[in-house]
Each structure stands twice: as structure tokens, then as C-alpha cells.
Scaffold this motif. Structure first.
Motif, short mmCIF file in Angstrom:
data_model
loop_
_atom_site.label_atom_id
_atom_site.label_comp_id
_atom_site.label_asym_id
_atom_site.label_seq_id
_atom_site.Cartn_x
_atom_site.Cartn_y
_atom_site.Cartn_z
N ARG A 28 17.95 40.18 19.17
CA ARG A 28 17.70 41.21 20.17
C ARG A 28 16.96 40.61 21.36
NH1 ARG A 28 19.75 46.63 19.45
NH2 ARG A 28 20.24 46.85 17.24
N LYS A 29 17.24 39.37 21.69
CA LYS A 29 16.46 38.65 22.68
C LYS A 29 16.55 39.28 24.07
CE LYS A 29 16.80 34.12 22.49
NZ LYS A 29 15.66 33.56 21.74
N VAL A 30 15.39 39.58 24.65
CA VAL A 30 15.30 40.11 26.00
C VAL A 30 15.21 38.97 27.01
CG1 VAL A 30 13.87 41.48 27.59
CG2 VAL A 30 14.23 42.26 25.22
N ARG A 31 14.42 37.97 26.69
CA ARG A 31 14.32 36.75 27.49
C ARG A 31 13.62 35.69 26.62
NH1 ARG A 31 11.81 36.15 32.36
NH2 ARG A 31 10.75 34.28 31.61
N LYS A 32 13.69 34.45 27.03
CA LYS A 32 13.07 33.37 26.25
C LYS A 32 11.58 33.26 26.58
CE LYS A 32 17.04 30.37 25.32
NZ LYS A 32 17.59 29.01 25.48
N GLY A 33 10.80 34.07 25.91
CA GLY A 33 9.36 34.02 26.09
C GLY A 33 8.90 34.74 27.35
N THR A 34 7.62 35.11 27.35
CA THR A 34 7.04 35.73 28.53
C THR A 34 6.63 34.66 29.54
OG1 THR A 34 4.84 35.68 27.52
CG2 THR A 34 6.13 37.70 27.25
N ARG A 35 6.34 35.11 30.74
CA ARG A 35 5.75 34.22 31.74
C ARG A 35 4.27 34.04 31.43
NH1 ARG A 35 9.07 38.02 33.60
NH2 ARG A 35 10.95 37.41 34.72
N ASN A 36 3.65 33.11 32.09
CA ASN A 36 2.23 32.83 31.88
C ASN A 36 1.39 33.90 32.56
OD1 ASN A 36 -0.38 31.86 31.74
ND2 ASN A 36 0.14 29.79 32.41
N MET A 37 0.80 34.79 31.76
CA MET A 37 0.07 35.92 32.34
C MET A 37 -1.20 35.50 33.06
SD MET A 37 -1.70 37.83 29.09
CE MET A 37 -3.05 37.08 28.16
N ALA A 38 -1.64 34.26 32.87
CA ALA A 38 -2.80 33.77 33.60
C ALA A 38 -2.44 33.40 35.03
CB ALA A 38 -3.40 32.56 32.88
N ARG A 39 -1.15 33.45 35.35
CA ARG A 39 -0.70 33.12 36.70
C ARG A 39 0.14 34.23 37.34
NH1 ARG A 39 1.27 26.85 35.45
NH2 ARG A 39 -0.65 26.24 34.35
N GLU A 40 0.79 35.04 36.52
CA GLU A 40 1.65 36.12 37.01
C GLU A 40 1.87 37.11 35.87
OE1 GLU A 40 5.75 34.86 37.69
OE2 GLU A 40 5.36 33.06 36.50
N ALA A 41 2.56 38.20 36.16
CA ALA A 41 2.85 39.19 35.13
C ALA A 41 3.69 38.57 34.01
CB ALA A 41 3.57 40.38 35.73
N ALA A 42 3.33 38.90 32.77
CA ALA A 42 4.05 38.35 31.62
C ALA A 42 5.51 38.78 31.60
CB ALA A 42 3.37 38.79 30.32
N MET A 43 5.76 40.03 32.00
CA MET A 43 7.12 40.58 32.02
C MET A 43 7.26 41.50 33.22
SD MET A 43 7.50 41.87 28.04
CE MET A 43 5.77 42.36 27.86
N THR A 44 8.48 41.79 33.58
CA THR A 44 8.71 42.89 34.50
C THR A 44 8.62 44.19 33.70
OG1 THR A 44 11.11 42.99 34.13
CG2 THR A 44 10.31 41.46 35.85
N ARG A 45 8.45 45.27 34.39
CA ARG A 45 8.41 46.56 33.73
C ARG A 45 9.73 46.84 33.00
NH1 ARG A 45 4.69 50.69 34.98
NH2 ARG A 45 5.31 52.78 34.28
N GLU A 46 10.83 46.43 33.62
CA GLU A 46 12.14 46.65 33.01
C GLU A 46 12.29 45.85 31.72
OE1 GLU A 46 11.62 45.94 36.23
OE2 GLU A 46 12.00 47.97 36.97
N GLU A 47 11.78 44.63 31.71
CA GLU A 47 11.85 43.81 30.48
C GLU A 47 11.02 44.43 29.37
OE1 GLU A 47 12.56 39.44 32.62
OE2 GLU A 47 10.52 40.14 32.17
N ALA A 48 9.85 44.95 29.71
CA ALA A 48 9.01 45.59 28.70
C ALA A 48 9.70 46.82 28.12
CB ALA A 48 7.66 45.98 29.32
N VAL A 49 10.30 47.62 28.97
CA VAL A 49 11.01 48.81 28.49
C VAL A 49 12.20 48.41 27.62
CG1 VAL A 49 12.40 50.80 29.19
CG2 VAL A 49 10.27 50.28 30.40
N GLN A 50 12.93 47.39 28.04
CA GLN A 50 14.07 46.93 27.25
C GLN A 50 13.64 46.48 25.86
OE1 GLN A 50 16.40 43.76 29.01
NE2 GLN A 50 17.67 43.53 27.16
N ALA A 51 12.52 45.75 25.79
CA ALA A 51 12.03 45.29 24.49
C ALA A 51 11.62 46.46 23.60
CB ALA A 51 10.86 44.33 24.69
N ILE A 52 11.01 47.48 24.19
CA ILE A 52 10.66 48.68 23.42
C ILE A 52 11.93 49.33 22.86
CG2 ILE A 52 9.72 51.02 23.55
CD1 ILE A 52 7.77 49.99 25.70
#
Length: 350
Positions: free
Chosen positions: A129-153
Motif C-alpha cells: 500500500r506504498k504511498v511514497r518511499k519514506g517521508t521527507r526530513n521533517m527537520a528541514r521541511e514537512a514530512a509529507m504533503t497533506r494529500e499524502e497523509a490523507v492517502q496513507a490514512i
């Protein structure tokens, strides 16, 4: 996709309090002083209210282990490298992890879901059910887009729908993702205002120096992303994880299907907090399994309004504590079905 998420949330109904009361009445007729079985009685009442059955029988149980990688591992927050995530996924699929052992003991199945592993995985038992290969580095930018988070839910909720259609009626949450205690601590801070120094734990067993660094990374992620406390989706997307979002979906999906969902440790409880913010009614379908050794776990449970069944100093994740509590839920069911009443046993009440 937001409309689909709203449909899931709107389909969650209150638990059936009439069955909660019927279970209470039955418990009071059993050959014991009222309330003397403590939390076992609480479990029996809650699952009756959830399922609409006074004596539910859970013949098919599953722990859904969501797996995903975290870009924040680039900051050196874990004692283990990110490569461990796909390696452990294969261990789950081959039946060799702690959660597999405890699931076999409880008569449950392990469902391993790749929702965001930073690798190409193939296995006949893997739920892809892969949405993307890992999150982005949240210490530098948002880990996910809002759409990616909703898709994972939505992916997590869909997995529960699939298994509920196959007759599974009791679920547990599990996780795998190096770096996910960092994301969970950030969620706790963002949604409750708890200081990072009280939210961040030792995770995979880091030393004092790396712990202080991990605290700083969480603070930096919060400062850079400025997640909105009143918007749980914003928090999840900016400082969360794909597997955490997937577990939010598992919890919402279980509530939608009127199934109890047993919450594991720190990571699962971060998902539970997000789920409770998105759909307050979902909290009634959750049972907290254990109080993790992670220092922020108790604060997460308190924020959701849950009380753990066990305190075992566990901090492994995977769903191990949750699966262990399947045995307690089964025990509560047997009390309801098999214990004699005062009348049937000919025992005087006074």
C-alpha cells in the motif's frame, strides 16, 4: 481524498451503550463480588458496547503492522540505520519477529503493510500500500504533503475493510520504522504542548548525548514546520510518518466496522491521538494495551483518555504489547461465556 476521509469519519457511530449495560448486568450475576475482576470486567463491557454482543467471540484476530521510513533519520536520531526497516519487514513476513511469536501465542495473524518503506519489497504475504518511499526530513521541511497523509490514512482504513470482510473482528496496531519515535514525540509536542524534553525518549536505546540531539531535532522540526495544534492533519503531515498515518486509518477503519482496536505503544498511541482528534467517537473503540517504557507514552494515553491494561516496561513496538493483550480480551470473553451465575450454581448472594 479529503471527502473520502470525511466519509470514513462520518460512518463511525457511538458504541451501543445498551449492550454495555447488558454486559454489566450479566457480570453482576456471576459468582463473584461485584467488580472483583477489575479491568477484565471493563474490557467485557467495552467490547460488548463496541460489537453489539454481550458475549462476543473473536475467532479471527489480526495485528496490522504498518511499515514506513523516516527522512529525519538523516539527522542521526536512531541507534539503528534506516536499512533496518526493510530488513525487519522481511523478518515479519518470514515469521521471525517478536510480534510473530506473540501473535501465534494469541492465535492471531500478523498483517504486514508496506505503506512507506524506502525500498522495493516483494513477498507473497506483503500487503503493498506504498504511498511514497519514506517521508521527507521533517527537520528541514514537512514530512509529507497533506494529500499524502490523507492517502496513507485511507490506505490503512482500506486494509481493515478488507480483513473485516474476511471475518476478522478484533484488530491491533503495530509499527515498524526506524526514526518513528522522533516523529511520535513531535506529534505529542504539537498536539498537547508538552515540552520536547518530556516527550522524547530513548527509542532504540540511544545514549545521553544522542538523546539531547534528538530533543533538539524535534524542537527544530516544530520550529521549521509550525504545525497547527488545532489541525491534527496538519500536524500529522508536517511532523508525522507514513506508518503513523496508516495506523490512524487502521483505528478509524476498526471503529467504522464496529471492531475493537487494541493500541500498542508510543507510536501507535501517537496515531490514536491523531485519530481521536479527527474522529472523537473513535476513542471509544480503542483499548490501550500497555504503558511503554518511552517516557512520553503516558502523556499520549492521557491525552486520548485511555488507561493501559499492563505495565511491562516494553518499548519494542511492532504491536507486541497489543497482541499480548489479545489474551486478556479472550479471557474476559470466557468469563462472560463460561462462568456460572449465582442462580445456575445454586450459590447464595448473601
Amino acid at each position: 481524498m479529503r471527502q473520502q476521509l470525511n466519509q470514513v469519519i462520518e460512518s463511525i457511530k457511538p458504541i451501543q451503550h445498551e449492550f454495555f449495560e447488558l454486559a454489566s448486568q450479566h457480570l453482576d450475576q456471576l459468582t463473584k463480588p461485584p467488580g472483583s475482576l477489575g479491568k477484565l470486567e471493563d474490557i467485557a463491557r467495552q467490547v460488548a458496547g463496541i460489537t453489539g454482543e454481550v458475549m462476543p467471540l473473536f475467532n479471527k484476530k489480526a495485528v496490522i503492522v504498518m511499515a514506513g521510513d523516516h527522512g529525519v533519520c538523516e539527522e542521526g536520531v536512531s541507534a539503528f540505520p534506516a536499512e533496518v526497516t526493510p530488513q525487519m519487514v522481511l523478518n515479519f513476513l518470514n515469521g521471525g519477529a517478536a510480534v510473530n511469536v506473540l501473535a501465534r501465542h494469541a492465535g492471531a495473524d500478523v498483517v504486514c503493510v508496506d505503506i512507506g518503506v524506502n525500498a522495493d519489497l516483494e513477498h507473497p504475504a506483503l500487503v503493498a500500500r506504498k504511498v511514497r518511499k519514506g517521508t521527507r526530513n521533517m527537520a528541514r521541511e514537512a514530512a509529507m504533503t497533506r494529500e499524502e497523509a490523507v492517502q496513507a490514512i485511507l490506505e490503512g482504513a482500506a486494509v481493515v475493510d478488507d480483513y473485516a470482510a474476511q471475518g476478522y473482528s478484533l484488530f491491533a496496531t503495530g509499527d515498524m520504522g526506524i526514526g518513528n519515535t522522533t516523529a511520535s514525540a513531535a506529534i505529542l509536542c504539537a498536539l498537547t504542548g508538552v515540552d520536547a524534553g518530556l516527550a522524547v525518549g530513548r527509542g532504540t536505546g540511544i545514549d545521553d548525548e544522542r538523546w539531547r540531539h534528538k530533543v533538539d531535532v524535534v524542537k527544530k522540526a516544530l520550529e521549521i514546520n509550525e504545525p497547527a495544534k488545532e489541525d491534527a492533519l496538519d500536524v500529522l503531515a508536517k511532523v508525522g510518518g507514513l506508518e503513523i498515518a496508516g495506523l490512524v486509518g487502521v483505528i478509524l477503519g476498526a471503529a467504522k466496522n464496529r471492531c475493537p482496536v487494541v493500541i500498542d505503544g508510543f507510536i501507535s498511541s501517537a496515531a490514536a491521538l491523531v485519530a481521536s482528534k479527527l474522529a472523537p467517537l473513535s476513542a471509544s473503540y480503542m483499548l490501550a494495551s500497555h504503558l511503554s517504557h518511552e517516557q512520553g507514552h503516558g502523556k499520549l494515553l492521557e491525552a486520548v483518555g485511555l488507561e493501559a491494561m499492563l505495565q511491562m516496561d516494553m518499548r519494542l513496538g511492532e504491536g507486541t504489547g497489543a497482541v499480548l493483550c489479545f489474551n486478556l480480551i479472550d479471557a474476559a470473553g470466557k468469563i462472560m461465556r463460561e462462568m456460572a451465575t449465582f442462580d445456575s450454581a445454586g450459590v447464595s448472594r448473601s
